[in-house]
Design a protein around this motif. Structure first.
Motif, PDB file in Angstrom:
ATOM      1  N   VAL A  47       0.846  -1.204   0.000  1.00 25.97           N
ATOM      2  CA  VAL A  47       0.000   0.000   0.000  1.00 25.97           C
ATOM      3  C   VAL A  47       0.876   1.246   0.000  1.00 25.97           C
ATOM      4  O   VAL A  47       0.615   2.202  -0.749  1.00 25.97           O
ATOM      5  CB  VAL A  47      -0.970  -0.005   1.204  1.00 25.97           C
ATOM      6  CG1 VAL A  47      -1.712   1.322   1.311  1.00 25.97           C
ATOM      7  CG2 VAL A  47      -1.962  -1.160   1.090  1.00 25.97           C
ATOM      8  N   LEU A  48       1.940   1.247   0.804  1.00 23.68           N
ATOM      9  CA  LEU A  48       2.858   2.389   0.815  1.00 23.68           C
ATOM     10  C   LEU A  48       3.431   2.646  -0.570  1.00 23.68           C
ATOM     11  O   LEU A  48       3.477   3.794  -1.032  1.00 23.68           O
ATOM     12  CB  LEU A  48       4.001   2.149   1.807  1.00 23.68           C
ATOM     13  CG  LEU A  48       3.653   2.301   3.281  1.00 23.68           C
ATOM     14  CD1 LEU A  48       4.786   1.763   4.142  1.00 23.68           C
ATOM     15  CD2 LEU A  48       3.347   3.746   3.621  1.00 23.68           C
ATOM     16  N   GLU A  49       3.857   1.599  -1.243  1.00 27.55           N
ATOM     17  CA  GLU A  49       4.418   1.748  -2.592  1.00 27.55           C
ATOM     18  C   GLU A  49       3.402   2.340  -3.560  1.00 27.55           C
ATOM     19  O   GLU A  49       3.740   3.208  -4.368  1.00 27.55           O
ATOM     20  CB  GLU A  49       4.912   0.404  -3.110  1.00 27.55           C
ATOM     21  CG  GLU A  49       6.158  -0.102  -2.422  1.00 27.55           C
ATOM     22  CD  GLU A  49       6.552  -1.514  -2.865  1.00 27.55           C
ATOM     23  OE1 GLU A  49       6.103  -1.957  -3.944  1.00 27.55           O
ATOM     24  OE2 GLU A  49       7.311  -2.150  -2.121  1.00 27.55           O
ATOM     25  N   LEU A  50       2.162   1.878  -3.490  1.00 29.41           N
ATOM     26  CA  LEU A  50       1.120   2.391  -4.385  1.00 29.41           C
ATOM     27  C   LEU A  50       0.808   3.858  -4.094  1.00 29.41           C
ATOM     28  O   LEU A  50       0.630   4.661  -5.022  1.00 29.41           O
ATOM     29  CB  LEU A  50      -0.146   1.545  -4.267  1.00 29.41           C
ATOM     30  CG  LEU A  50      -0.066   0.161  -4.899  1.00 29.41           C
ATOM     31  CD1 LEU A  50      -1.203  -0.731  -4.401  1.00 29.41           C
ATOM     32  CD2 LEU A  50      -0.088   0.279  -6.418  1.00 29.41           C
ATOM     33  N   LEU A  51       0.770   4.222  -2.825  1.00 26.31           N
ATOM     34  CA  LEU A  51       0.498   5.618  -2.467  1.00 26.31           C
ATOM     35  C   LEU A  51       1.623   6.535  -2.920  1.00 26.31           C
ATOM     36  O   LEU A  51       1.381   7.626  -3.446  1.00 26.31           O
ATOM     37  CB  LEU A  51       0.279   5.747  -0.958  1.00 26.31           C
ATOM     38  CG  LEU A  51      -0.997   5.097  -0.426  1.00 26.31           C
ATOM     39  CD1 LEU A  51      -0.968   5.063   1.105  1.00 26.31           C
ATOM     40  CD2 LEU A  51      -2.225   5.810  -0.927  1.00 26.31           C
ATOM     41  N   VAL A  52       2.850   6.099  -2.731  1.00 24.17           N
ATOM     42  CA  VAL A  52       3.988   6.904  -3.175  1.00 24.17           C
ATOM     43  C   VAL A  52       3.985   7.024  -4.697  1.00 24.17           C
ATOM     44  O   VAL A  52       4.185   8.103  -5.253  1.00 24.17           O
ATOM     45  CB  VAL A  52       5.311   6.311  -2.648  1.00 24.17           C
ATOM     46  CG1 VAL A  52       6.512   6.962  -3.309  1.00 24.17           C
ATOM     47  CG2 VAL A  52       5.378   6.461  -1.135  1.00 24.17           C
ATOM     48  N   ALA A  53       3.725   5.921  -5.378  1.00 21.96           N
ATOM     49  CA  ALA A  53       3.699   5.945  -6.848  1.00 21.96           C
ATOM     50  C   ALA A  53       2.583   6.852  -7.362  1.00 21.96           C
ATOM     51  O   ALA A  53       2.791   7.629  -8.301  1.00 21.96           O
ATOM     52  CB  ALA A  53       3.538   4.529  -7.395  1.00 21.96           C
ATOM     53  N   SER A  54       1.415   6.786  -6.750  1.00 19.68           N
ATOM     54  CA  SER A  54       0.316   7.646  -7.203  1.00 19.68           C
ATOM     55  C   SER A  54       0.642   9.115  -6.930  1.00 19.68           C
ATOM     56  O   SER A  54       0.232   9.998  -7.676  1.00 19.68           O
ATOM     57  CB  SER A  54      -0.996   7.258  -6.537  1.00 19.68           C
ATOM     58  OG  SER A  54      -0.991   7.560  -5.156  1.00 19.68           O
ATOM     59  N   GLY A  55       1.404   9.375  -5.895  1.00 22.42           N
ATOM     60  CA  GLY A  55       1.799  10.744  -5.580  1.00 22.42           C
ATOM     61  C   GLY A  55       2.693  11.364  -6.638  1.00 22.42           C
ATOM     62  O   GLY A  55       2.759  12.590  -6.764  1.00 22.42           O
ATOM     63  N   ARG A  56       3.359  10.538  -7.417  1.00 21.43           N
ATOM     64  CA  ARG A  56       4.196  11.071  -8.498  1.00 21.43           C
ATOM     65  C   ARG A  56       3.363  11.818  -9.537  1.00 21.43           C
ATOM     66  O   ARG A  56       3.881  12.672 -10.249  1.00 21.43           O
ATOM     67  CB  ARG A  56       5.000   9.952  -9.137  1.00 21.43           C
ATOM     68  CG  ARG A  56       6.059   9.403  -8.207  1.00 21.43           C
ATOM     69  CD  ARG A  56       6.971   8.389  -8.885  1.00 21.43           C
ATOM     70  NE  ARG A  56       7.834   7.807  -7.883  1.00 21.43           N
ATOM     71  CZ  ARG A  56       7.775   6.547  -7.461  1.00 21.43           C
ATOM     72  NH1 ARG A  56       6.884   5.719  -7.985  1.00 21.43           N
ATOM     73  NH2 ARG A  56       8.597   6.111  -6.536  1.00 21.43           N
ATOM     74  N   VAL A  75       3.082  10.838   2.706  1.00 23.13           N
ATOM     75  CA  VAL A  75       2.715   9.478   3.083  1.00 23.13           C
ATOM     76  C   VAL A  75       3.616   9.063   4.239  1.00 23.13           C
ATOM     77  O   VAL A  75       4.842   9.170   4.137  1.00 23.13           O
ATOM     78  CB  VAL A  75       2.888   8.509   1.884  1.00 23.13           C
ATOM     79  CG1 VAL A  75       2.562   7.080   2.305  1.00 23.13           C
ATOM     80  CG2 VAL A  75       2.024   8.940   0.708  1.00 23.13           C
ATOM     81  N   SER A  76       3.012   8.589   5.337  1.00 26.95           N
ATOM     82  CA  SER A  76       3.774   8.201   6.522  1.00 26.95           C
ATOM     83  C   SER A  76       3.281   6.856   7.047  1.00 26.95           C
ATOM     84  O   SER A  76       2.074   6.599   7.054  1.00 26.95           O
ATOM     85  CB  SER A  76       3.616   9.240   7.635  1.00 26.95           C
ATOM     86  OG  SER A  76       4.006  10.513   7.199  1.00 26.95           O
ATOM     87  N   ALA A  77       4.217   6.033   7.500  1.00 33.07           N
ATOM     88  CA  ALA A  77       3.875   4.756   8.126  1.00 33.07           C
ATOM     89  C   ALA A  77       3.861   4.955   9.638  1.00 33.07           C
ATOM     90  O   ALA A  77       4.782   5.549  10.202  1.00 33.07           O
ATOM     91  CB  ALA A  77       4.894   3.690   7.743  1.00 33.07           C
ATOM     92  N   SER A  78       2.824   4.473  10.283  1.00 29.28           N
ATOM     93  CA  SER A  78       2.722   4.578  11.733  1.00 29.28           C
ATOM     94  C   SER A  78       3.796   3.716  12.387  1.00 29.28           C
ATOM     95  O   SER A  78       4.078   2.599  11.944  1.00 29.28           O
ATOM     96  CB  SER A  78       1.339   4.117  12.199  1.00 29.28           C
ATOM     97  OG  SER A  78       1.274   4.086  13.605  1.00 29.28           O
ATOM     98  N   VAL A  79       4.372   4.239  13.452  1.00 26.40           N
ATOM     99  CA  VAL A  79       5.345   3.476  14.225  1.00 26.40           C
ATOM    100  C   VAL A  79       4.614   2.593  15.230  1.00 26.40           C
ATOM    101  O   VAL A  79       4.992   1.434  15.447  1.00 26.40           O
ATOM    102  CB  VAL A  79       6.336   4.432  14.941  1.00 26.40           C
ATOM    103  CG1 VAL A  79       7.265   3.670  15.865  1.00 26.40           C
ATOM    104  CG2 VAL A  79       7.113   5.244  13.917  1.00 26.40           C
ATOM    105  N   ALA A  80       3.563   3.104  15.832  1.00 22.59           N
ATOM    106  CA  ALA A  80       2.845   2.395  16.889  1.00 22.59           C
ATOM    107  C   ALA A  80       1.890   1.323  16.369  1.00 22.59           C
ATOM    108  O   ALA A  80       1.650   0.326  17.053  1.00 22.59           O
ATOM    109  CB  ALA A  80       2.073   3.390  17.747  1.00 22.59           C
TER     110      ALA A  80
END
Length: 107
Positions: A19-28, A41-46
């Motif tokens: 999902v992170l990869e898709l969000l970053v790619a769509s952001g391009r 786009v940020s991944a939660s640590v907790a």
């Protein structure tokens, strides 16, 4: 008037990185869009499966126009099945901040 969003997406177990990869790619698709002042786009640590996306636009209409772009649709179609549910979305009123793209009235 600025249009700000905070989005919480929860990936199905084992699918966060995809999902992170898709969000970053769509952001391009936003690189040359002057109406988008922030897309982060940020991944939660907790919470291992939680992803946060922050958007800041010059207006709601510009955000809606971006969502209707046909080249965005494949990213949405690939991302939604990887989520544990629909994203939670909050509209915000930006008051102040620091950032290269922020307009003077928000600095």
């Amino acid at each position: 008037m600025m249009y700000a969003l905070l989005n919480k997406l929860t990936a199905k177990p084992g699918h966060r990185d995809e999902v992170l990869e898709l969000l970053v790619a769509s952001g391009r698709l936003l690189r040359d869009n002057p109406a988008c002042l922030l897309y982060l786009v940020s991944a939660s640590v907790a919470e291992p499966e939680v992803i946060w996306v922050q958007d800041l636009w010059i207006g709601r209409e510009e955000h809606e126009a971006f969502l209707n772009r046909p080249e965005l649709r494949p990213f949405i179609d690939r991302t939604v099945p990887l989520l544990a549910g629909m994203p939670e979305q909050m509209e915000l009123r930006s008051v102040r901040g620091v950032g290269a793209s922020l307009p003077p009235e928000l600095r």
